[in-house]
Design an enzyme around this catalytic site. Structure first.
Site, mmCIF file in Angstrom:
data_model
loop_
_atom_site.group_PDB
_atom_site.id
_atom_site.type_symbol
_atom_site.label_atom_id
_atom_site.label_comp_id
_atom_site.label_asym_id
_atom_site.label_seq_id
_atom_site.Cartn_x
_atom_site.Cartn_y
_atom_site.Cartn_z
ATOM 1 N N ASP A 33 149.591 -12.508 47.439
ATOM 2 C CA ASP A 33 149.637 -13.559 48.450
ATOM 3 C C ASP A 33 150.734 -13.277 49.473
ATOM 4 O OD1 ASP A 33 147.603 -15.033 47.235
ATOM 5 O OD2 ASP A 33 149.021 -15.983 45.870
ATOM 6 N N ASP A 51 145.926 7.335 56.293
ATOM 7 C CA ASP A 51 145.492 6.081 55.675
ATOM 8 C C ASP A 51 144.376 5.439 56.499
ATOM 9 O OD1 ASP A 51 145.812 3.351 54.248
ATOM 10 O OD2 ASP A 51 147.434 4.524 53.366
ATOM 11 N N ASP A 104 157.183 -4.431 64.676
ATOM 12 C CA ASP A 104 158.005 -3.570 63.830
ATOM 13 C C ASP A 104 157.433 -2.163 63.683
ATOM 14 O OD1 ASP A 104 160.446 -4.543 63.105
ATOM 15 O OD2 ASP A 104 159.825 -5.412 61.197
ATOM 16 N N ASP A 152 138.122 10.021 67.229
ATOM 17 C CA ASP A 152 138.594 9.493 68.506
ATOM 18 C C ASP A 152 140.106 9.285 68.438
ATOM 19 O OD1 ASP A 152 139.216 6.769 67.561
ATOM 20 O OD2 ASP A 152 137.058 6.488 67.451
ATOM 21 N N HIS A 173 144.952 -1.732 54.984
ATOM 22 C CA HIS A 173 145.889 -1.101 54.059
ATOM 23 C C HIS A 173 146.935 -0.246 54.780
ATOM 24 C CE1 HIS A 173 146.891 2.210 51.128
ATOM 25 N NE2 HIS A 173 146.949 1.206 50.277
ATOM 26 N N ASN A 228 166.599 -4.267 63.990
ATOM 27 C CA ASN A 228 166.127 -4.819 65.264
ATOM 28 C C ASN A 228 166.000 -6.337 65.208
ATOM 29 O OD1 ASN A 228 163.907 -4.850 63.537
ATOM 30 N ND2 ASN A 228 162.429 -4.404 65.162
ATOM 31 N N TYR A 253 147.936 17.153 41.703
ATOM 32 C CA TYR A 253 147.827 18.558 42.089
ATOM 33 C C TYR A 253 149.194 19.240 42.009
ATOM 34 C CZ TYR A 253 143.041 18.323 43.927
ATOM 35 O OH TYR A 253 141.695 18.209 44.062
ATOM 36 N N ASP A 280 156.332 12.742 39.376
ATOM 37 C CA ASP A 280 157.604 13.363 39.754
ATOM 38 C C ASP A 280 158.753 12.367 39.791
ATOM 39 O OD1 ASP A 280 156.952 16.219 40.351
ATOM 40 O OD2 ASP A 280 155.530 15.275 41.725
ATOM 41 N N SER A 316 150.567 2.281 46.171
ATOM 42 C CA SER A 316 150.396 2.422 47.619
ATOM 43 C C SER A 316 151.659 2.050 48.370
ATOM 44 C CB SER A 316 149.262 1.519 48.117
ATOM 45 O OG SER A 316 148.031 2.170 48.094
#
Length: 452
Positions: free
Chosen positions: A149, A188, A197, A234, A244, A258, A347, A373, A397
């Site tokens: 939320d 992404d 921001d 494009d 996302h 800022n 990988y 890692d 993410s």
């Protein structure tokens, strides 16, 4: 080693791995186990192939001019064939200056076919022809995101203090706040260019003129002065279908100091949005996006997405970015809450990032594995959101771009570091969190600890 080879992945190629001349065909040790794929894991009737280098003279941009291959394409009902990276040439050197192998993208093709031949059979038969290094499905990865939320409380910027970017005493930002020469590629679903921001954080090309309809810098892209939509070809990387990427941009490098909304660990570094999703938000051009970001000067590339299947194509792309272009690829470890390897995080060479909570415990949703890692805060992370907003989100993410922002600061402070040295620096300076309550159950599966 991050590669995980299984008997099933070898069997997916079929039992008779011999070329038409009777000599053995090299087995693709990183082959995708087609039988394990779900219908939405890959593009149907689409294959990615890499031709062996000894047949380079028979390869044109739109055809593989080998009679046996074209005969089999006819039986498949092939209706589209072309190089994935037609502007790329074979590397002039076999190894880079650090002794790492250079990757050749110039022999990778994508084909589409209309026939009813099962994909596993098509792969096995094409491999048996003896002309290909690998033949694989076009995998469609998923974003590593757990929605939450909207919340915009100061307490949810805890992660900046947890990783010691900000806080009391000497912090990371007291030592280094980055600079505009260090660019994080956000591969992404797109961004929101007008977000207060993010708007000043976008890397603007010094060689491509905005809006003149000309490829000023000769890189093959027209007006790509502030990123690119690889999926839809494009120059507008504005998000569609799934926002996302807007959150991920802020997690890595929201404008800091800022007096506005949120802050990102990358501080004065820049971001290059590379949209890899179609209009519905499906990640149809994921690995293409890594190549674009690497080719356009990103020293760090964030990938907050992944899937359960490995493949030599994906490993090629990771190695190309890191070895050919010196770009550190930082990847989310996924949100299944399980001991499992997800790709591209697992990988070789990529930097796999698991998620922690505000107490340094493993986040409940985060994967853990020997291929991880490092860990990074990924639960309750306040980030940029659509319509100039903010939102609190959970997921690896979020953990991955926070780590990517830290990697960018390291590259700014140590400009002589290559991508491997940057990765090792962040791993070595991570805080050991295995003594935190509950984490002992994941011993050695949360990497070297939580980034600092």
């Amino acid at each position: 080693m991050k590669r995980i080879y299984t008997l099933l992945s070898l069997l997916a190629l079929g039992p008779a791995l011999f070329a038409i001349n009777g000599s053995p065909v090299p087995v693709d040790k990183n082959a995708v186990n087609v039988a394990s794929l779900k219908p939405d894991d890959y593009m149907h009737n689409t294959l990615i192939l890499k031709v062996l280098p000894e047949y380079r003279s028979l390869c044109s941009v739109e055809r593989i001019n080998i009679p046996a291959v074209n005969d089999f394409f006819l039986t498949m009902g092939e209706d589209q064939c072309g190089k994935k990276y037609p502007r790329h040439e074979a590397p002039k050197e076999k190894f880079n200056k650090y002794g790492m192998p250079m990757i050749d993208l110039s022999l990778i093709y994508e084909i589409h076919y209309t026939g009813a031949m099962p994909m596993d059979m098509a792969i096995a038969k094409l491999m048996n022809l003896g002309f290909f290094e690998y033949v694989e499905p076009h995998i469609i990865p998923k974003i590593s995101f757990v929605p939450n939320d909207p919340q915009a409380t100061q307490a949810q910027s805890y992660y900046l203090y947890k990783i010691a970017a900000a806080g009391s005493g000497t912090t990371g930002w007291d030592i280094e706040t980055g600079n505009s020469n260090v660019v994080i590629g956000i591969v992404d679903t797109g961004t929101e260019y007008t977000h207060s921001d993010l708007s000043n954080q976008i890397k603007i090309s010094s060689t491509e003129i905005s809006g003149n309809g000309i490829d000023d810098d000769g890189d093959g892209y027209i007006d790509n002065y502030r990123g690119w939509d690889v999926a839809m070809n494009d120059n507008d990387a504005t998000w569609e279908g799934n926002a996302h990427g807007v959150a991920v941009c802020g997690d890595a490098c929201a404008q800091t100091n800022n007096n506005n909304k949120v802050a990102g660990p990358g501080y004065n570094c820049k971001i290059l949005p590379v949209k890899i999703a179609d209009a519905s938000g499906t990640l149809t051009a994921a690995y293409d996006g890594i190549v674009y970001a690497a080719d356009h000067g990103c020293q760090v590339i964030n990938c907050s997405w992944g899937g359960p299947s490995a493949g030599s194509y994906g490993q090629n792309i990771i190695d190309y970015a890191m070895n050919n272009k010196d770009a550190l690829v930082v990847v989310a470890a996924a949100n299944d809450g399980s001991d499992s390897a997800v790709y591209p995080a697992a990988y070789d060479n990529s930097m796999s990032v698991a998620a922690t909570n505000s107490s340094d415990g493993k986040a409940y949703f985060s994967n853990y594995n020997y291929t991880v890692d490092v860990c990074s805060p990924g639960q309750g992370i306040l980030n940029t959101w659509i319509n100039n907003g903010t939102i609190s989100n959970d997921g690896t993410s979020m953990a991955s771009p926070v780590c990517a922002g830290v990697c960018a600061i390291v590259r700014a402070h140590y400009p002589s570091y290559n991508c491997y040295q940057t990765k090792q620096r962040v791993k070595t300076t991570a805080d050991n969190i295995y003594s935190v309550s509950g984490n002992s159950a994941y011993q050695d599966k949360l990497g070297t600890g939580r980034i600092n």
